[in-house]
Design an enzyme around this catalytic site. Structure first.
Site, PDB file in Angstrom:
ATOM      1  N   ASP A  90       2.372  14.808   2.036  1.00 38.04           N
ATOM      2  CA  ASP A  90       1.398  15.785   2.545  1.00 38.04           C
ATOM      3  C   ASP A  90       0.639  15.301   3.773  1.00 38.04           C
ATOM      4  O   ASP A  90       0.122  16.112   4.543  1.00 38.04           O
ATOM      5  CB  ASP A  90       0.391  16.138   1.430  1.00 38.04           C
ATOM      6  CG  ASP A  90      -0.287  14.897   0.891  1.00 38.04           C
ATOM      7  OD1 ASP A  90       0.424  14.047   0.312  1.00 38.04           O
ATOM      8  OD2 ASP A  90      -1.514  14.747   1.080  1.00 38.04           O
ATOM      9  N   GLN A 100       1.917  -6.074  -3.156  1.00 35.88           N
ATOM     10  CA  GLN A 100       2.255  -6.129  -1.729  1.00 35.88           C
ATOM     11  C   GLN A 100       3.563  -5.369  -1.500  1.00 35.88           C
ATOM     12  O   GLN A 100       3.819  -4.396  -2.184  1.00 35.88           O
ATOM     13  CB  GLN A 100       2.349  -7.582  -1.225  1.00 35.88           C
ATOM     14  CG  GLN A 100       0.999  -8.280  -1.112  1.00 35.88           C
ATOM     15  CD  GLN A 100       0.497  -8.857  -2.416  1.00 35.88           C
ATOM     16  OE1 GLN A 100       1.224  -9.494  -3.137  1.00 35.88           O
ATOM     17  NE2 GLN A 100      -0.757  -8.619  -2.717  1.00 35.88           N
ATOM     18  N   THR A 146     -10.101  -4.793   0.954  1.00 32.43           N
ATOM     19  CA  THR A 146     -10.941  -5.285   2.043  1.00 32.43           C
ATOM     20  C   THR A 146     -11.631  -4.166   2.820  1.00 32.43           C
ATOM     21  O   THR A 146     -12.536  -4.439   3.602  1.00 32.43           O
ATOM     22  CB  THR A 146     -10.084  -6.083   3.054  1.00 32.43           C
ATOM     23  OG1 THR A 146      -9.063  -5.200   3.531  1.00 32.43           O
ATOM     24  CG2 THR A 146      -9.452  -7.296   2.407  1.00 32.43           C
ATOM     25  N   GLY A 193      -4.445  -4.318  -4.273  1.00 35.17           N
ATOM     26  CA  GLY A 193      -5.418  -3.320  -4.724  1.00 35.17           C
ATOM     27  C   GLY A 193      -4.679  -2.029  -5.016  1.00 35.17           C
ATOM     28  O   GLY A 193      -4.152  -1.400  -4.115  1.00 35.17           O
ATOM     29  N   HIS A 194      -4.581  -1.703  -6.280  1.00 36.92           N
ATOM     30  CA  HIS A 194      -3.906  -0.467  -6.658  1.00 36.92           C
ATOM     31  C   HIS A 194      -4.949   0.572  -7.021  1.00 36.92           C
ATOM     32  O   HIS A 194      -5.745   0.363  -7.926  1.00 36.92           O
ATOM     33  CB  HIS A 194      -2.991  -0.694  -7.860  1.00 36.92           C
ATOM     34  CG  HIS A 194      -1.799  -1.527  -7.546  1.00 36.92           C
ATOM     35  ND1 HIS A 194      -0.940  -2.013  -8.501  1.00 36.92           N
ATOM     36  CD2 HIS A 194      -1.308  -1.948  -6.368  1.00 36.92           C
ATOM     37  CE1 HIS A 194       0.016  -2.696  -7.911  1.00 36.92           C
ATOM     38  NE2 HIS A 194      -0.187  -2.673  -6.619  1.00 36.92           N
ATOM     39  N   GLY A 201       0.108  13.945  -3.664  1.00 30.39           N
ATOM     40  CA  GLY A 201      -1.319  13.826  -3.975  1.00 30.39           C
ATOM     41  C   GLY A 201      -1.531  12.707  -4.976  1.00 30.39           C
ATOM     42  O   GLY A 201      -0.567  12.194  -5.544  1.00 30.39           O
ATOM     43  N   ASP A 241       0.813  -1.224   0.000  1.00 26.75           N
ATOM     44  CA  ASP A 241       0.000   0.000   0.000  1.00 26.75           C
ATOM     45  C   ASP A 241       0.842   1.268   0.000  1.00 26.75           C
ATOM     46  O   ASP A 241       0.425   2.304   0.510  1.00 26.75           O
ATOM     47  CB  ASP A 241      -0.959   0.033   1.216  1.00 26.75           C
ATOM     48  CG  ASP A 241      -1.766  -1.232   1.328  1.00 26.75           C
ATOM     49  OD1 ASP A 241      -2.261  -1.696   0.287  1.00 26.75           O
ATOM     50  OD2 ASP A 241      -1.885  -1.777   2.441  1.00 26.75           O
ATOM     51  N   GLY A 299       1.623   2.982  -2.579  1.00 23.68           N
ATOM     52  CA  GLY A 299       1.254   3.874  -3.691  1.00 23.68           C
ATOM     53  C   GLY A 299       1.926   3.463  -4.993  1.00 23.68           C
ATOM     54  O   GLY A 299       2.093   4.282  -5.899  1.00 23.68           O
ATOM     55  N   LYS A 300       2.280   2.183  -5.094  1.00 24.25           N
ATOM     56  CA  LYS A 300       2.978   1.685  -6.295  1.00 24.25           C
ATOM     57  C   LYS A 300       2.162   1.865  -7.557  1.00 24.25           C
ATOM     58  O   LYS A 300       2.692   2.220  -8.606  1.00 24.25           O
ATOM     59  CB  LYS A 300       3.276   0.180  -6.173  1.00 24.25           C
ATOM     60  CG  LYS A 300       4.173  -0.201  -5.046  1.00 24.25           C
ATOM     61  CD  LYS A 300       4.268  -1.701  -4.933  1.00 24.25           C
ATOM     62  CE  LYS A 300       3.002  -2.378  -4.491  1.00 24.25           C
ATOM     63  NZ  LYS A 300       2.607  -2.170  -3.098  1.00 24.25           N
TER      64      LYS A 300
END
Ligand code: IMP
Length: 434
Positions: free
Chosen positions: A333, A224, A301, A40-41, A415, A13, A15-16
């Site tokens: 940020d 992951q 999830t 989940g991207h 952002g 998670d 931000g890939k």
């Protein structure tokens, strides 16, 4: 013209998806190499929000090829849902997606087996995404899995499927959790779905190697994060695949000699979903502030993510495992409002400062983080798109992370939009992307 790997340097998670989407402009092909629809991207393009679980985010760039490599486990129902949603939004998926004939097929019965291992008294509950990922990889490693190529061969598939499911129900009955899945109905559905995916299936290792030979550029996309890697993560609180850079080679069939660089993605802080040790976890008010400001809830999830402070020893470890050339620091940020920002610079256990990451979870759980506190910048950096425009204290924060991890912060994001990530002039990252 380098082929590069982009992967998570923490617990996922980071931000890939957004970074892969942004950099994919300079590549011809984006290839996923492990995991399944546990990932989940989230990618925003203008006002449109896309959650990609199986399909590499490069698919959002017209004309780019996206590859699902052999290292993935594939739930065809999840894949087709994703294809339908993207096509409804005007993205051309079917002509640009290639699916490995060697990827393993995930069935609903894998989820039943996962409930067995997660729910049974006396077993360590990992806090998985409940997608059946682990049990599907179990079948792969035990050499009884069904691969996509076999799914496409109806007779071979039927025989193998029937015997595999008989075995699963025998185990489930032993532990009294048998759910009497409609095996026959599931088999029929999978046969029908096989026909929809058939035109996209091929030998993707051949496709990738031929493309590289012809001078095309490939971006390898990890899912992951390194600390969830089956070998190098906080075992057993990990996922069941090789999320680190090495997985890109085994999970696509492209050799290490064809890879020119490895880019890590890291949040300016850190999060984790599910169970497992987390030395710099921020409990109470501060953790809640990060969660709220960073919208830290799982894309797949919806679970609230555990939040904490940047962990330099962890990043030093993942930089070594992956050989990071550069790190992209995301969500700077989110730290805008803090008076002081703690950064962990060392691990202490029983009074001793550690050199490296302990193998045992029971030792990581005892870690006392050694913190240094940096002054916050207390001004909004949201959407800042030029490094020079960042407040001086935010630049100091980034320089501090570089000093304590030994890796450059080659890009920073402030952002979710494509315009809100800045690649630093003169960085190693800039030269790799050139
Ligand atoms: P599994 O991959 O569903 O088997 O879950 C194993 C562990 O990996 C759990 O702690 C999950 O929360 C975590 N995990 C799996 N996929 C992701 C992801 O995409 N982001 C963050 N954590 C993940």
């Amino acid at each position: 013209m380098a082929n590069i790997i982009i992967l998570g340097s923490q617990w996922g998670d980071e931000g890939k998806g957004k970074i892969v989407d942004l950099f994919s402009e300079r590549f011809d092909i984006v290839a996923r190499y492990q995991g399944g629809h546990n990932a989940g991207h989230t990618v925003f393009i203008g006002l449109k929000k896309f959650i990609l679980k199986l399909i590499p985010s490069g698919i959002l760039r017209p004309g780019k090829k996206a590859v699902i490599g052999n290292g993935l486990v594939l739930d065809p129902a999840a894949l087709l849902d994703e294809i339908d949603a993207l096509e409804a939004a005007g993205v051309d998926v079917t002509t640009n997606l290639a699916i490995s004939d060697r990827a393993h097929v995930l069935f609903p019965q894998h989820r039943m087996m996962e409930r067995l291992s997660e729910g049974r008294a006396g077993r360590i509950s990992i806090g998985t995404t409940s997608r059946g990922i682990g049990p599907c990889y179990e079948d792969k490693i035990a050499r009884r899995g069904i691969r996509v190529a076999e799914l496409l061969d109806r007779d071979a598939f039927r025989a193998h499927y029937d015997s595999l499911m008989e075995e699963k129900h025998a185990i489930a009955r032993t532990f009294s959790i048998d759910e009497e899945d409609d095996d026959r109905g599931i088999r029929d559905r999978y046969e029908a779905m096989a026909e929809r995916i058939r035109p996209m299936v091929c030998d993707t290792a051949l496709l990738l190697n031929n493309a590289i030979r012809d001078g095309k550029r490939v971006l390898f996309e990890g899912a992951q994060g390194t600390m969830l890697d089956i070998d190098h993560g906080t075992y057993p609180f990990v996922t069941s695949s090789s999320a680190s850079a090495g997985g890109a080679c085994t999970g696509t069939g492209v050799a290490p000699t064809r890879i020119g660089g490895v880019i890590g993605v890291s949040k300016a802080y850190i999060t984790r979903v599910g169970g497992g040790p987390f030395p710099t976890e921020a409990h109470g008010e501060e953790g809640e502030l990060i969660r709220r400001k960073g919208s830290e809830f799982g894309a797949v999830t919806g679970r609230p993510r555990r939040c904490g402070w940047f962990d330099a020893p962890l990043l030093r470890y993942t930089a070594a495992i992956n050989g990071f050339d550069s790190v992209v620091v995301t969500k700077l940020d989110v730290l805008d409002d803090f008076d002081e920002i703690p950064v962990c610079v060392g691990y202490r256990v029983d009074g001793r400062v550690l050199d490296g990451m302990p193998a045992r979870v029971s030792v990581i759980e005892k870690v006392e983080p050694v913190y240094e506190r940096l002054p916050g910048w207390k001004t909004s950096t949201f959407g800042v798109s030029s490094y020079d425009e960042l407040p001086a204290r935010a630049k100091d924060y980034l320089a501090f992370l570089e000093r304590h991890t030994g890796v450059e912060a080659g890009a920073v994001s402030t952002g979710p939009e494509r315009t809100q990530t800045m690649v630093r002039t003169g960085s190693r990252l800039e030269s790799l992307l050139r």
